[in-house]
Design a protein around this motif. Sequence first.
Motif, mmCIF file in Angstrom:
data_model
loop_
_atom_site.group_PDB
_atom_site.id
_atom_site.type_symbol
_atom_site.label_atom_id
_atom_site.label_comp_id
_atom_site.label_asym_id
_atom_site.label_seq_id
_atom_site.Cartn_x
_atom_site.Cartn_y
_atom_site.Cartn_z
ATOM 1 N N ALA A 37 0.857 -1.184 0.000
ATOM 2 C CA ALA A 37 0.000 0.000 0.000
ATOM 3 C C ALA A 37 0.891 1.232 0.000
ATOM 4 N N ILE A 38 0.288 2.386 -0.210
ATOM 5 C CA ILE A 38 0.995 3.664 -0.127
ATOM 6 C C ILE A 38 0.267 4.530 0.894
ATOM 7 N N ALA A 39 0.966 4.848 1.988
ATOM 8 C CA ALA A 39 0.387 5.688 3.038
ATOM 9 C C ALA A 39 0.690 7.145 2.720
ATOM 10 N N VAL A 40 -0.355 7.951 2.639
ATOM 11 C CA VAL A 40 -0.205 9.360 2.276
ATOM 12 C C VAL A 40 -0.406 10.211 3.524
ATOM 13 N N LEU A 41 0.623 10.975 3.885
ATOM 14 C CA LEU A 41 0.568 11.857 5.050
ATOM 15 C C LEU A 41 0.274 13.276 4.580
ATOM 16 N N ALA A 42 -0.562 13.971 5.348
ATOM 17 C CA ALA A 42 -1.033 15.295 4.945
ATOM 18 C C ALA A 42 -0.279 16.404 5.669
ATOM 19 N N LYS A 43 -0.168 17.526 4.996
ATOM 20 C CA LYS A 43 0.358 18.716 5.649
ATOM 21 C C LYS A 43 -0.690 19.278 6.600
ATOM 22 N N ASP A 44 -0.266 20.040 7.568
ATOM 23 C CA ASP A 44 -1.185 20.626 8.534
ATOM 24 C C ASP A 44 -2.255 21.448 7.812
ATOM 25 N N GLY A 45 -3.500 21.233 8.261
ATOM 26 C CA GLY A 45 -4.608 22.004 7.712
ATOM 27 C C GLY A 45 -5.213 21.442 6.449
ATOM 28 N N THR A 46 -4.685 20.332 5.939
ATOM 29 C CA THR A 46 -5.223 19.745 4.703
ATOM 30 C C THR A 46 -6.395 18.830 5.029
ATOM 31 N N ASP A 47 -7.524 19.031 4.352
ATOM 32 C CA ASP A 47 -8.710 18.197 4.566
ATOM 33 C C ASP A 47 -8.488 16.821 3.945
ATOM 34 N N ALA A 48 -8.879 15.765 4.682
ATOM 35 C CA ALA A 48 -8.643 14.390 4.221
ATOM 36 C C ALA A 48 -9.398 14.092 2.933
ATOM 37 N N ASP A 49 -10.638 14.569 2.814
ATOM 38 C CA ASP A 49 -11.425 14.285 1.609
ATOM 39 C C ASP A 49 -10.833 14.988 0.390
ATOM 40 N N VAL A 50 -10.399 16.238 0.583
ATOM 41 C CA VAL A 50 -9.771 16.972 -0.516
ATOM 42 C C VAL A 50 -8.478 16.286 -0.941
ATOM 43 N N LEU A 51 -7.695 15.842 0.056
ATOM 44 C CA LEU A 51 -6.448 15.145 -0.237
ATOM 45 C C LEU A 51 -6.715 13.845 -0.979
ATOM 46 N N ALA A 52 -7.736 13.095 -0.542
ATOM 47 C CA ALA A 52 -8.075 11.826 -1.191
ATOM 48 C C ALA A 52 -8.475 12.054 -2.640
ATOM 49 N N ALA A 53 -9.233 13.112 -2.906
ATOM 50 C CA ALA A 53 -9.643 13.402 -4.286
ATOM 51 C C ALA A 53 -8.429 13.709 -5.157
ATOM 52 N N GLY A 54 -7.468 14.442 -4.592
ATOM 53 C CA GLY A 54 -6.265 14.749 -5.353
ATOM 54 C C GLY A 54 -5.433 13.517 -5.642
ATOM 55 N N VAL A 55 -5.286 12.648 -4.650
ATOM 56 C CA VAL A 55 -4.521 11.413 -4.836
ATOM 57 C C VAL A 55 -5.216 10.506 -5.852
ATOM 58 N N LYS A 56 -6.528 10.425 -5.764
ATOM 59 C CA LYS A 56 -7.281 9.586 -6.699
ATOM 60 C C LYS A 56 -7.082 10.063 -8.130
ATOM 61 N N LYS A 57 -7.080 11.384 -8.323
ATOM 62 C CA LYS A 57 -6.871 11.940 -9.660
ATOM 63 C C LYS A 57 -5.448 11.662 -10.145
ATOM 64 N N ALA A 58 -4.482 11.779 -9.226
ATOM 65 C CA ALA A 58 -3.089 11.557 -9.612
ATOM 66 C C ALA A 58 -2.821 10.105 -9.981
ATOM 67 N N LEU A 59 -3.521 9.178 -9.364
ATOM 68 C CA LEU A 59 -3.289 7.747 -9.599
ATOM 69 C C LEU A 59 -4.283 7.156 -10.584
ATOM 70 N N ALA A 60 -5.085 7.986 -11.219
ATOM 71 C CA ALA A 60 -6.087 7.492 -12.162
ATOM 72 C C ALA A 60 -5.426 6.661 -13.265
ATOM 73 N N GLY A 61 -6.053 5.530 -13.567
ATOM 74 C CA GLY A 61 -5.540 4.648 -14.604
ATOM 75 C C GLY A 61 -4.538 3.631 -14.127
#
Length: 825
Positions: free
Chosen positions: A213-237
Motif C-alpha cells: 500500500a501507499i500511506a499518504v501523510l497530509a500537511k497541517d490544515g489539509t482536509d482528508a477528503d480533498v487530499l483523497a480526491a487529489g490522490v485519486k486523480k493523480a493515480l487514475a488509470g
Amino acid sequence: MRSFVPNGLARAAVRFKPASFAGTFVALMMSALIVSACGILLETGVRASVPPERYAKAPVVAAADQYARFVTGSGDSRSESADPLPDTARLDAALAERAARVHGVEAAVPDFTFPVRQGDGVLTGHGWGSHAFTGAVLTSGVAPRTGEVVLAASDERADLGDTVTLETAIGRADFRLSGLAKAGSGDVAEGAVAWFADARSPALAGHPGKADAIAVLAKDGTDADVLAAGVKKALAGSGAEVHTGDGRGAVEDRGLGYAKEMLTGLGGSFGGIAATVAVFTASGTVALSVAQRAREFALLRAVGATPRQIRRAVAAEAVLVAPLAGLLGCLPGIGLAHWWFGQLKDRGAIPDAVELQFSWIPLVVAVGTGLLTALGAGWAAGRRPSKIKPGQALAEASVERLRPGVIRILLGLGALVGGGFLTVVAARSAGDDAANAALGVVMLFMLAVALLGPLVARLCAALFGLALSVGDASASLAAANSRTNARRLASAITPIVLAMAFASTLVFMHTSESHVAAEQLRAGVTADHVVTDPAGLPIDAAARAARAPGVDAAVGLLETQVLVPVGSGGDRWLQGSSTQGISGSGEQLARVQDLDVRGGSLDRVGKGRIAIDKTLAASAKVGVGDKLPLYLPDGTRTDHEVVAVYGRGLGLAAVTMDRASLAPHVTSPFDSTLLIRGGNAKALASLGEVTDASGYAVEQNTDRELNAWANYTMAAVLGGFAAVAAANTLVMTVLDRRRELGTLRLIGSTRRQVMRMLRWEGLLVALAGIALGTAIAAATLIPMMRGLTGEGPYVPPLVYAAFAGGAVALGLVAVTLPARAALRR
C-alpha cells in the motif's frame, strides 16, 4: 385497513380460548427468532468495518483492489461479481512519487509487510520508511541501508554492528544490525518486528517493484477528503483504489473481506432458506389453527355471520397475535445472533475488531414477515369456510374433505415433478453445479410434501396402518383415526419431515465430504516422513532434506488458494480451489504423493502448465490439453495448460503447479509442508516437526473437523426450529381432540387404552416423517455427493440413529404430555 382492526369476534376468540392461539403464537415467535437472527448477521456483513491501526496516522491510503472482478454476459445481461482474493494484491511502488506531488501531501510512503525467519522464530518485516506513520523510533544506532537491519529494542540477542542471519524470500543472508528501535502504535499488534532499507524491501518480500500500500501523510490544515480526491486523480488509470476512514482498516486486514462474504452468505443464502422454512412452518400452523375452528365458523355462518365478517375475524386475530409474537421472538433472535457471531469470532473467522451491528430494520422485517405470514395463511385457510353455504359449512366441519383442492394438487404435482427433474440434473452435473441443483431438490420436494400433505398422509396411514391393524384395539383405532383425519396427520408430519430432511442434508453432506477427503489423504500421502512448521519451513528446507542420508526424494509444498471460473454459459462464477506449489518435478512428487492421475502426466507440470482435480475439471469444463484461466492468490489473471487430471483433489489439493510460478504471488515464501521419501526422522528434526503419513493425516482431518462447526450449527438451527414446530403442532392437534378423547372414555375405553392409542399415532407420525425426510435427504445427497466427490453419501449409523430416535421421542412426548393433561379434565 378496517378489515384488520380487531372486531368483537376476534377479541372474544383470543380472550376466551387462548389455548387455540398458543400454538400459532409459538410458531410465529420462532419464525421471528430465525428471521431476526439471520437478518442481524446479514446487516452486520453489509456494514462491517475495521478501524485502522497500522494506518491510523495516515489520512489517505492507496492500495490495489483486493477483489477479483469476474464479468459474465454482455449488454443488458452483463453482470460482475467480486470475490475476496486469497492473498494481498499489490501495486506499483513507484506510484508513491506521483502521490507525493499532490498538493497538500507531506509524504507518500510505500509500505511493505512480509515474514522473516530468524532461527526458529518469525519476525514481521517492514521498510524503515513506515516509521513515519507507525510511530516507530530509533533508540540507538541509525536507519538501515542495503544489507542492514533494525531490530526491536527488546531484542537482546545481538548488539549494534553484529551480523544477524535472516531468511527472506530471496534466501538466507547475513545483515548488519545498524540500529535498535521501539515499535510504534502501528507495529505493536504484530509481535517482533524487523525494519529494512526501503529500496531493498520489495525484493526481500519477494515482490520486486511492488508495495502492499501507499500511506499518504497530509500537511497541517489539509482536509482528508480533498487530499483523497487529489490522490485519486493523480493515480487514475493505475488500478489503485484510494481509502479514507475505516476503509483504511480493510486494506490492512484482509480477513474483513472474507468475514463480510461469510456473514452475508449466512444471513442471505442460509438466512433465505431458514426464513423460507420458518414462514413455511408458521403458515402451516396458522392454517391448522384456523382449520381446527371450522366448526365455530360454520356455526357463525349458520346464525347469520357474513363471509366478510368471517374473513375480517381471521385477519383481526392475526393482527392481535402476530405483532406480539414477533416482538417476543426478536429478543431470543438477538441473543442467537450475538452467540453465533461470537462463536465465529472465537474460531478466527471474523477479525476481532469487527463488532455485531444491527438497527431496527431486521427486527421490523421479522415482525412484518410474521404478520404477513399470519394474514396470508389465515386468509387461505378461512377462504372456504367463509364462502360456502352455512349448511355445507356445518357438514364439512363434521367430516373431513377427502382430498385437497384442485389447484393445490396441481401445484403439489408440479413441485414433485420439478424436484424429480432437478434430481436428474444434479445426477448429470459435477462440482458446484450438482450442489446448486440439489438445493432445489430439497426445497421442491418439501413444497410437494406440504401441498400434497393430506394425500401423502393418507398413503402413509394406509401403509403403516397395515402393521398397526394386526395389533390390539388401541393400534387398530390409531390406524383408523390416521386414515380418517389425514389433514390433521399431515400437519403433524410436515415439520418432522422438515427437521429430518434439512438436518440430514447439512450434516451428512459434511460427513460425506470429510469421509472421502480423509480416505484420499490417507491413500495420497505416500511419503515416509512429513515435516511441518506453523511459521513456515526454512527457505532451503527441501534442498537440505534432499542432502540428508538415505533420502530418495524431498518435495516442498507451498499451499494456498487460486480462483477458478466454473459453471457454464452466463451462469459462471469464481470458485476458490486449494492449490499446492511443488518445489520439485512432477516425477519427484509422484514418489511422495499419489494424486491418482486419471489422464495426462505430472511430469509436464512446470511454468504455464498445471494439473487439476477431476471435479474441478468437470466444473470448469476443461480437460488435458485445454487452457484453464485462473486468478492467482494476488489477483493476477493467467492462463495455464492442463497437463494432468487426477482424482484425489478433495483430500490433497485441487490444483498442482510449480512453486516458482506461485511464490511471487503470495505473502509468505516459506513452504508449509515437506514430503520426504526415505531417510531418518532424527536427521530431519532440525527442519521442523516430523511425523509420518498417518500422523499427518490425523492432523489434517482434525483441522477439517473444525470447519464442520458451521454445518452443524446450521443443521441445529433449522432442525431445532422444525422440531419445536413439530412438537407445537402435535400438542395443538392433541388438545383440539379433547371432545373426542372424552367420548372414548365415556363409551368405556380406559385411560391406558386412550394413551396407548395416542402413542401409536405419535409413533406413526414420527415414522412417516422419518421415512419422507430420509427419502428427500437421499434424493438431495446422492446426486450432490456424486457430483462433488464421485462417491455416494457417507451416513454414520449412530448419527442417523440419533436423528431417527430423536424424531420418535419427540413424537411420543409431544402427544403424551398434552394427552395426560386433557384426560385429567
